[in-house]
Design a protein around this motif. Structure first.
Motif, PDB file in Angstrom:
ATOM      1  N   THR A  95      -3.361 -10.701  -0.923  1.00 15.43           N
ATOM      2  CA  THR A  95      -3.617  -9.674  -1.979  1.00 15.43           C
ATOM      3  C   THR A  95      -2.237  -9.621  -2.868  1.00 15.43           C
ATOM      4  O   THR A  95      -1.376 -10.401  -2.684  1.00 15.43           O
ATOM      5  CB  THR A  95      -3.810  -8.263  -1.210  1.00 15.43           C
ATOM      6  OG1 THR A  95      -4.412  -7.325  -2.308  1.00 15.43           O
ATOM      7  CG2 THR A  95      -2.779  -7.788  -0.753  1.00 15.43           C
ATOM      8  N   ASP A  96      -2.179  -8.608  -3.847  1.00 15.22           N
ATOM      9  CA  ASP A  96      -1.029  -8.380  -4.696  1.00 15.22           C
ATOM     10  C   ASP A  96      -0.163  -7.321  -4.454  1.00 15.22           C
ATOM     11  O   ASP A  96      -0.846  -6.220  -3.792  1.00 15.22           O
ATOM     12  CB  ASP A  96      -1.508  -8.822  -6.195  1.00 15.22           C
ATOM     13  CG  ASP A  96      -2.935  -7.744  -6.798  1.00 15.22           C
ATOM     14  OD1 ASP A  96      -2.709  -6.389  -6.007  1.00 15.22           O
ATOM     15  OD2 ASP A  96      -3.810  -7.997  -7.275  1.00 15.22           O
ATOM     16  N   LEU A 104      -2.275  -3.643  -4.955  1.00 14.19           N
ATOM     17  CA  LEU A 104      -3.184  -3.329  -4.128  1.00 14.19           C
ATOM     18  C   LEU A 104      -2.472  -2.855  -2.930  1.00 14.19           C
ATOM     19  O   LEU A 104      -2.786  -1.901  -2.162  1.00 14.19           O
ATOM     20  CB  LEU A 104      -4.264  -4.479  -3.711  1.00 14.19           C
ATOM     21  CG  LEU A 104      -5.419  -4.367  -4.792  1.00 14.19           C
ATOM     22  CD1 LEU A 104      -6.006  -5.841  -4.835  1.00 14.19           C
ATOM     23  CD2 LEU A 104      -6.165  -3.340  -4.873  1.00 14.19           C
ATOM     24  N   THR A 150       1.495 -10.259   0.478  1.00 16.88           N
ATOM     25  CA  THR A 150       1.276  -9.456  -0.781  1.00 16.88           C
ATOM     26  C   THR A 150       1.897 -10.230  -2.082  1.00 16.88           C
ATOM     27  O   THR A 150       1.960  -9.544  -3.202  1.00 16.88           O
ATOM     28  CB  THR A 150       1.878  -7.913  -0.784  1.00 16.88           C
ATOM     29  OG1 THR A 150       3.247  -8.244  -0.312  1.00 16.88           O
ATOM     30  CG2 THR A 150       1.252  -7.308   0.544  1.00 16.88           C
ATOM     31  N   GLY A 185      -9.103  -8.392  -3.624  1.00 14.12           N
ATOM     32  CA  GLY A 185      -8.668  -8.059  -5.169  1.00 14.12           C
ATOM     33  C   GLY A 185      -9.363  -8.545  -6.143  1.00 14.12           C
ATOM     34  O   GLY A 185     -10.627  -8.865  -5.703  1.00 14.12           O
ATOM     35  N   PRO A 225      -6.288 -13.030  -6.259  1.00 14.43           N
ATOM     36  CA  PRO A 225      -6.475 -13.101  -4.838  1.00 14.43           C
ATOM     37  C   PRO A 225      -7.330 -13.901  -4.297  1.00 14.43           C
ATOM     38  O   PRO A 225      -7.016 -14.595  -3.279  1.00 14.43           O
ATOM     39  CB  PRO A 225      -6.455 -11.603  -4.256  1.00 14.43           C
ATOM     40  CG  PRO A 225      -5.994 -11.052  -5.305  1.00 14.43           C
ATOM     41  CD  PRO A 225      -6.450 -11.435  -6.835  1.00 14.43           C
ATOM     42  N   THR A 260     -12.254  -6.257  -5.692  1.00 14.56           N
ATOM     43  CA  THR A 260     -11.874  -4.882  -6.004  1.00 14.56           C
ATOM     44  C   THR A 260     -12.187  -4.743  -7.469  1.00 14.56           C
ATOM     45  O   THR A 260     -11.883  -3.720  -8.035  1.00 14.56           O
ATOM     46  CB  THR A 260     -10.608  -4.614  -5.628  1.00 14.56           C
ATOM     47  OG1 THR A 260      -9.592  -5.459  -6.480  1.00 14.56           O
ATOM     48  CG2 THR A 260     -10.200  -4.563  -4.138  1.00 14.56           C
TER      49      THR A 260
END
Length: 385
Positions: free
Chosen positions: A36-37, A40, A64, A94, A98, A136
């Motif tokens: 993910t980033d 998030l 991340t 994400g 992602p 997301t």
């Protein structure tokens, strides 16, 4: 003839994120790596997913460091992190970045080759580590596609990688994860999924299965995009956009995208414009140029979106479609490349290279009207502003 490919399992609806542990168990997966980033990770979404998994006795590790428009360097960093653990699947949590990162990491986990070895026209079909997509944003449709796009930062090229290896095994599609999306992201990702649907429908590789997904996406996205931008908490509009993005992804994964996407990727690579925004910048101009080669198809899009009546001629319907695409850009404050602040001299200098990169991706060859490099340069000039 059409070859149709879909994720093996999709869980769809408000609140289905809670079913993530169950669907992992269904596939015998218990050691996920979450990619993910930073946003998030800070927003609480990652913590919520980690808590869900921990409660079910699933020990996940999280990386991340995913970056927007994932680069080769960011992919290699994620891959190194994966190799420090003993993982049996990769979860992309994400937006498109992602999920695209998860796809290439899952493939490279089992292959010892540079990312550039996988770029189109190469097809990578042999299985990778199982990919679990948890979108997301409502836009890329990456949760249902057999593609990923990675930027080679050394050459400023967005490399399209294709094949069944990139198709998620599991997609968990919970529109409630999009309720906090800002208006700009809602607009850009929503137009991205609209472009997926229209390009899939007019593509030379269109087929009856993908057509139905594309038309459904248009019906869901067009009346709900401005609503979700103006009223971010509107659950019905958010759900429609999430389903529209999924159908758009299914459509283009099983037919193809075309000229807009081919031209969009170089803008993103050279000028760091988000993918949905660069699609939006190009969509009206490219549609107007392409339409004469597939008038009935573009007219069907206009009627499906409700911008033209059933009794209108195809020519009139397509005119209304081009008008509507210009108008939604104005309504959603989509800037031209000029208004975005791109340097004109650099833009002009790069046009021949951008045209060459667009053609090399293969996407323009699926367009109803196939351009030569000089015509692509002309379209870039027309889109400038």
């Amino acid at each position: 003839m059409a070859a149709i490919h879909l994720p093996r399992a999709m869980r769809i609806g408000g609140g289905v994120l809670a079913e993530l542990p169950d669907v992992l168990a269904q596939f015998g997966l218990s050691r996920p790596l979450i990619l993910t980033d930073a946003w998030l990770a800070q927003s609480g979404v990652l913590e919520r997913v980690e808590h869900l998994l921990a409660q079910a006795g699933i020990a996940a590790r999280s990386f991340t460091g995913v970056v927007p428009d994932p680069t080769v360097a960011s992919v290699e960093a994620a891959l190194a992190f994966l190799r420090e653990g003993n993982h049996d699947c990769v979860i992309g949590l994400g937006g498109g970045s992602p999920i695209d990162t998860a796809k290439i990491v899952a493939v490279k986990a089992l292959r010892d080759a540079p990312v550039s070895a996988f770029k189109a026209p190469h097809q990578e079909d042999a299985p990778a580590l199982p990919i679990v997509a948890v979108p997301t944003t409502a836009g890329t449709g990456s949760e249902a596609t057999r593609f990923t796009v990675i930027t080679d930062e050394a050459t400023d090229e967005k490399m399209l990688c294709a094949g069944l290896a990139y198709l998620p095994t599991i997609a968990v599609i919970d529109y409630e994860l999009t309720l906090t999306k800002p208006a700009r992201l809602t607009a850009d990702t929503g137009i991205d999924s609209l472009v997926h649907a229209i390009e899939a429908y007019v593509s030379k590789r269109a087929n009856p299965f993908a057509d139905q997904a594309a038309l459904t996406a248009m019906r869901l996205i067009w009346p709900n995009l401005a609503v979700a931008c103006a009223d971010p908490g509107n659950r019905a509009a958010r759900e429609a956009l999430m389903l529209g993005a999924l159908h758009g992804g299914i459509a283009f994964s099983n037919s193809s995208v075309a000229l807009v996407h081919g031209m969009s990727r170089p803008i993103g690579a050279h000028f760091h414009v988000s993918h949905g925004l660069s699609n939006a910048m190009l969509m009206p101009v490219v549609t107007a140029w392409s339409a004469r080669a597939a008038l009935p198809r573009y007219a069907a899009c206009a009627r499906t979106m409700g911008v033209a009546g059933d009794a209108e001629s195809d020519q009139s319907a397509v005119g209304r479609l081009v008008e509507a695409l210009h108008q939604i850009n104005a309504d959603l404050s989509v800037p031209s490349p000029k208004a975005y602040g791109i340097d004109k001299a650099r833009w002009d200098d790069l046009l021949p290279l951008m045209a060459e990169q667009a053609l090399a991706s293969g996407s323009p060859g699926n367009n109803p009207r196939v351009p030569e490099a000089k015509e692509i340069v002309g379209l870039y000039r027309a889109a400038w502003g």
